[in-house]
Scaffold this motif. Structure first.
Motif, PDB file in Angstrom:
ATOM      1  N   VAL A 196       0.856  -1.285  -0.053  1.00  0.00           N
ATOM      2  CA  VAL A 196       0.014   0.003  -0.020  1.00  0.00           C
ATOM      3  C   VAL A 196       0.847   1.444   0.032  1.00  0.00           C
ATOM      4  O   VAL A 196       0.620   2.199  -0.729  1.00  0.00           O
ATOM      5  N   ALA A 197       1.908   1.183   0.921  1.00  0.00           N
ATOM      6  CA  ALA A 197       2.928   2.416   0.965  1.00  0.00           C
ATOM      7  C   ALA A 197       3.461   2.627  -0.316  1.00  0.00           C
ATOM      8  O   ALA A 197       3.596   3.654  -0.886  1.00  0.00           O
ATOM      9  N   LEU A 198       3.984   1.571  -1.079  1.00  0.00           N
ATOM     10  CA  LEU A 198       4.461   1.581  -2.407  1.00  0.00           C
ATOM     11  C   LEU A 198       3.635   1.952  -3.596  1.00  0.00           C
ATOM     12  O   LEU A 198       3.911   2.881  -4.220  1.00  0.00           O
ATOM     13  N   GLY A 199       2.317   1.515  -3.550  1.00  0.00           N
ATOM     14  CA  GLY A 199       1.549   2.028  -4.296  1.00  0.00           C
ATOM     15  C   GLY A 199       1.291   3.552  -4.308  1.00  0.00           C
ATOM     16  O   GLY A 199       0.919   4.226  -5.351  1.00  0.00           O
ATOM     17  N   ALA A 200       0.958   4.055  -2.985  1.00  0.00           N
ATOM     18  CA  ALA A 200       0.804   5.391  -2.484  1.00  0.00           C
ATOM     19  C   ALA A 200       1.978   6.279  -3.107  1.00  0.00           C
ATOM     20  O   ALA A 200       2.005   7.373  -3.588  1.00  0.00           O
ATOM     21  N   ALA A 201       3.338   5.614  -2.972  1.00  0.00           N
ATOM     22  CA  ALA A 201       4.493   6.341  -3.348  1.00  0.00           C
ATOM     23  C   ALA A 201       4.525   6.322  -4.988  1.00  0.00           C
ATOM     24  O   ALA A 201       5.009   7.563  -5.574  1.00  0.00           O
ATOM     25  N   LEU A 202       3.892   5.397  -5.555  1.00  0.00           N
ATOM     26  CA  LEU A 202       3.811   5.617  -7.041  1.00  0.00           C
ATOM     27  C   LEU A 202       2.875   6.275  -7.758  1.00  0.00           C
ATOM     28  O   LEU A 202       2.589   6.483  -8.824  1.00  0.00           O
ATOM     29  N   SER A 203       1.959   6.653  -6.608  1.00  0.00           N
ATOM     30  CA  SER A 203       0.707   7.611  -7.058  1.00  0.00           C
ATOM     31  C   SER A 203       0.810   9.151  -6.492  1.00  0.00           C
ATOM     32  O   SER A 203      -0.101   9.831  -6.547  1.00  0.00           O
ATOM     33  N   GLY A 204       2.224   9.497  -6.374  1.00  0.00           N
ATOM     34  CA  GLY A 204       2.544  10.724  -6.303  1.00  0.00           C
ATOM     35  C   GLY A 204       2.563  11.386  -4.515  1.00  0.00           C
ATOM     36  O   GLY A 204       2.761  12.486  -4.297  1.00  0.00           O
ATOM     37  N   LEU A 205       2.519  10.251  -3.499  1.00  0.00           N
ATOM     38  CA  LEU A 205       2.736  10.630  -2.018  1.00  0.00           C
ATOM     39  C   LEU A 205       4.069  10.213  -1.670  1.00  0.00           C
ATOM     40  O   LEU A 205       5.041   9.558  -2.375  1.00  0.00           O
ATOM     41  N   ARG A 206       4.612  10.667  -0.735  1.00  0.00           N
ATOM     42  CA  ARG A 206       5.904  10.300   0.135  1.00  0.00           C
ATOM     43  C   ARG A 206       5.489   9.693   1.349  1.00  0.00           C
ATOM     44  O   ARG A 206       5.754  10.336   2.725  1.00  0.00           O
ATOM     45  N   PRO A 207       4.994   8.515   1.328  1.00  0.00           N
ATOM     46  CA  PRO A 207       4.910   7.560   2.653  1.00  0.00           C
ATOM     47  C   PRO A 207       6.179   7.386   3.749  1.00  0.00           C
ATOM     48  O   PRO A 207       7.211   7.086   3.048  1.00  0.00           O
ATOM     49  N   ILE A 208       5.816   7.426   4.765  1.00  0.00           N
ATOM     50  CA  ILE A 208       6.781   6.774   5.836  1.00  0.00           C
ATOM     51  C   ILE A 208       6.345   5.774   6.638  1.00  0.00           C
ATOM     52  O   ILE A 208       5.113   5.985   7.314  1.00  0.00           O
ATOM     53  N   HIS A 209       6.545   4.577   6.128  1.00  0.00           N
ATOM     54  CA  HIS A 209       6.033   3.170   6.702  1.00  0.00           C
ATOM     55  C   HIS A 209       6.720   2.981   8.179  1.00  0.00           C
ATOM     56  O   HIS A 209       7.804   2.844   8.101  1.00  0.00           O
ATOM     57  N   VAL A 210       5.987   3.097   9.332  1.00  0.00           N
ATOM     58  CA  VAL A 210       6.831   2.917  10.625  1.00  0.00           C
ATOM     59  C   VAL A 210       6.487   1.455  11.260  1.00  0.00           C
ATOM     60  O   VAL A 210       5.418   1.116  11.019  1.00  0.00           O
ATOM     61  N   HIS A 211       7.562   1.004  11.715  1.00  0.00           N
ATOM     62  CA  HIS A 211       7.309  -0.348  12.352  1.00  0.00           C
ATOM     63  C   HIS A 211       8.156  -0.232  13.868  1.00  0.00           C
ATOM     64  O   HIS A 211       9.134   0.428  14.133  1.00  0.00           O
ATOM     65  N   LEU A 212       7.433  -0.789  14.728  1.00  0.00           N
ATOM     66  CA  LEU A 212       7.890  -0.841  16.257  1.00  0.00           C
ATOM     67  C   LEU A 212       9.319  -1.850  16.367  1.00  0.00           C
ATOM     68  O   LEU A 212      10.082  -1.342  16.766  1.00  0.00           O
ATOM     69  N   ARG A 213       9.386  -2.698  15.412  1.00  0.00           N
ATOM     70  CA  ARG A 213      10.651  -3.619  15.347  1.00  0.00           C
ATOM     71  C   ARG A 213      10.939  -4.050  14.052  1.00  0.00           C
ATOM     72  O   ARG A 213       9.951  -4.443  13.327  1.00  0.00           O
ATOM     73  N   ASN A 214      12.070  -4.351  13.898  1.00  0.00           N
ATOM     74  CA  ASN A 214      12.621  -4.534  12.441  1.00  0.00           C
ATOM     75  C   ASN A 214      11.994  -6.108  12.326  1.00  0.00           C
ATOM     76  O   ASN A 214      12.282  -6.562  11.290  1.00  0.00           O
TER      77      ASN A 214
END
Lengths: 316, 341
Positions: B79-97
């Protein structure tokens, strides 16, 4: 869930658009199958002969700014969305003039101008990308819908459920289009899915199940679904039952699938309808076929004339 | 583009400036980027909770662009990738790697490949930030540090800031970047404080920093290992040239090579698994390119090649410490001196 009836009131222009795109996809696929054994295309091919109506009926309602995310069986839907034929051919021929400059191959097609932000060869994953496009539209990136286009086998991947769930929770402008050809490679749906695709989808969003070999039915249902998604009514699901005449990959017919032209061929059915309702003459149909053949000849010539990508320009 | 308004490379503040915790430096970079550019949004599990990602997402000034998600890391990455390809600049955050591993298909097959696959005709302005490292008896699935594994995949930039100043400047640079960036923040750094300018600034991606100067031994250490190595240098006043690469990939090999050519000795301290990891990569690259300068075999100090334990005595044995780093440094320094020309 509806089983819509073909719209016999379709305008001649629209019917001709549908016929032209389906013929372009069919004849291009047939030409690829014919040329493939000569090894001019050093890339796998996943043909969609028999499935042309799904992408065509859908794309009739999509605009260039709508973002369509495709899987590996990608030539047909990409052409339906507007990818120029010569850019497809050049990519299959591995030329620098291809839509991905020879870096993608047959499964990774791109055409930003026509709303194809890329296609993927890992079954299932691209479903999420269409949802991302819908989220971008919701967050103000523009007026467009996201479209996730996938097969029945992709519904077995976790990403399918995750994507539908998120799109439904946020009521995103997303269209999920399942091109159900009943097979995962050689495994029939009865062996790969315990679930009912329409049943799962309809728990989360409005879902229509239609005869995907009937382009007028697809066109009708897609028109309604696209306009609902565009109009802020949340995600929509289109389940299109179709048949894959060819093997999963390669230029050969699939011997597991019985094809009855009268029953299964979307082009034959549309041509019969158009002829019987006086929209086209046999002569016009023949002219259309040969015009498309010439277009394919020109695209192949373009590909053959085009340079191969220069490995020295490949940057790390 | 709004980003050109702050594209400057600040020198590290000398002191006497505003102090901020590492956690709040991260938060401030996100907040300022969101204020600057309406295309920036954050998404992730508990991203919209005030305690989300150990408090680094609290009180952001555009809550409408901070989206919590179901536990669906794989699809959410898509979803974040799709949004990045559609004009936005997402920051996807995770509590742990450790949770990124659920999304490996999307990260490795999709995010990392999307630009190369189409001959870089598309931009993928996507940041995936995640906390790394041990907690408190958290065991094998909540203590990993996996920057080495991700750095092996072409198409991903990997950033591991060790100070609040670097955290803010490098995160802003990551958000501004048009290619995918993995941004790894060590949990044990979160409460560290340091001088951080109030205004938004970027730091160059791919530029190492010297944390300590010396001539006897080159030590390369990222993230928490850099801070521990610094402590070891200062405790014993060791003649160590300590380099924090700041970004694992792209790697500032020039700075490392120049140092090794001076010191003749290399120790890589990496809080990650040893096999085919970041420490191995640095040792291999230095051996390939500065073999003549080496007077001793390059050494690695990493985690053991096994999953993390939980009980206190086991944890204390498993993880390197400033004391163990100091020992390794002293051992190398006691060896044959470098031949100087």
């Amino acid at each position: 869930m509806t089983d819509s009836q073909p719209n016999s009131t379709i305008r001649r222009d629209d019917a001709l658009w549908l016929l032209r795109r389906m013929r372009l996809i069919r004849q291009t696929s047939e030409r690829i199958a014919k040329l493939y054994p000569t090894d001019v295309m050093e890339t796998p091919v996943h043909l969609c002969i028999g499935q042309e109506a799904v992408a065509t009926g859908l794309c009739h309602h999509l605009r260039d700014e709508d973002k369509l995310f495709l899987g590996h069986r990608t030539h047909g839907p990409a052409l339906a969305k507007g990818l120029p034929l010569e850019k497809l051919m050049a990519e299959l021929y591995g030329r620098s003039t291809g839509c991905s400059h020879g870096y993608g191959g047959s499964m990774h097609l791109l055409d930003l101008e026509h709303g194809l932000p890329g296609s993927s060869a890992i079954v299932g994953g691209s479903i999420a990308l269409g949802v991302g496009a819908g989220l971008a539209a919701e967050l103000g990136a523009g007026h467009f819908v996201g479209v996730s286009y996938f097969g029945d086998a992709a519904t077995n991947a976790g990403v399918f459920y995750e994507s539908l769930n998120f799109a439904a929770l946020r009521a995103l402008p997303v269209l999920f289009v399942c091109e159900d050809n009943g097979f995962s490679n050689v495994m029939p749906k009865s062996e790969h899915s315990a679930h009912d695709i329409v049943g799962v989808a309809s728990q989360m969003m409005p879902t229509a199940s239609i005869d995907g070999t009937d382009v007028l039915a697809v066109n009708d249902a897609a028109g309604r679904a696209v306009s609902r998604a565009r109009g802020g009514q949340g995600p929509q699901f289109l389940h299109c039952r179709t048949k894959r005449w060819m093997k999963h990959q390669g230029p050969e017919r699939c011997d597991l699938i019985e094809v009855d032209i009268e029953r299964d061929c979307p082009i034959h059915k549309l041509e019969r309808f158009m002829a019987s309702s006086g929209m086209v003459t046999p002569r016009e149909l023949a002219d259309l076929r040969s015009a498309i053949e010439s277009e394919i000849d020109a695209a192949i010539e373009f590909a053959e004339r085009s340079p191969r990508p220069d490995p020295n320009l490949m940057e790390a | 583009m709004p980003w050109s308004r702050f594209d400057c490379d600040y020198a590290a503040p000398a002191g006497g400036e505003r102090e901020l915790t590492y956690c709040h430096a991260v938060r401030e970079a996100i907040d300022q980027a969101m204020q600057l550019d309406s295309r920036v949004f954050a998404i992730g599990l508990d991203a919209d909770d005030k305690f989300g990602v150990f408090g680094s997402m609290s009180d952001l000034s555009h809550p409408e662009r901070v989206l919590g998600t179901p536990i669906s890391e794989n699809a959410m990455t898509g979803v974040a990738l799709g949004a990045a390809l559609s004009g936005l600049r997402p920051i996807h955050v995770h509590l742990r790697n450790d949770f990124l591993l659920v999304a490996m298909d999307q990260i490795v097959n999709y995010v990392a490949k999307w630009q190369d696959m189409f001959d870089r005709q598309v931009q993928v302005p996507l940041v995936i930030r995640s906390v790394i490292g041990r907690g408190w008896g958290c065991g094998a699935q909540h203590s990993q540090t996996l920057h080495g594994m991700f750095a092996q995949i072409p198409g991903l930039k990997v950033i591991t800031p060790s100070t609040p100043y670097d955290a803010k400047g490098l995160l802003a640079a990551a958000i501004k970047n048009d290619s995918p960036v993995l941004f790894f923040e060590h949990r044990w750094l979160y409460k560290n404080t340091g001088a951080v300018p109030e205004e938004i600034y970027t730091l160059p991606i791919g530029k190492a920093a010297h944390l300590h100067r010396g001539n006897g031994l080159t030590v390369v250490a990222p993230s928490l290992a850099a801070i521990h190595a610094l402590k070891a240098c200062e405790n014993d006043d060791l003649d160590v040239d300590l380099i924090d690469p700041r970004t694992i990939k792209p790697l500032d090999l020039d700075t490392i090579l120049a140092s090794v050519r001076r010191t003749g000795r290399l120790l890589v301290v990496d809080y990650d698994f040893p096999f085919a990891g970041f420490a191995a990569e640095v040792c291999a690259a230095v051996t390939e390119q500065a073999f003549d300068a080496l007077v001793a075999p390059p050494q690695r100090l990493t985690f053991p090649d096994r999953g993390m334990p939980a009980a206190g005595p086991l944890e204390r044995s498993y993880y390197p410490t400033p004391e163990r780093i100091g020992e390794a440094m002293r051992e190398l320094l006691a060896g044959q001196p470098a031949v100087t020309v």
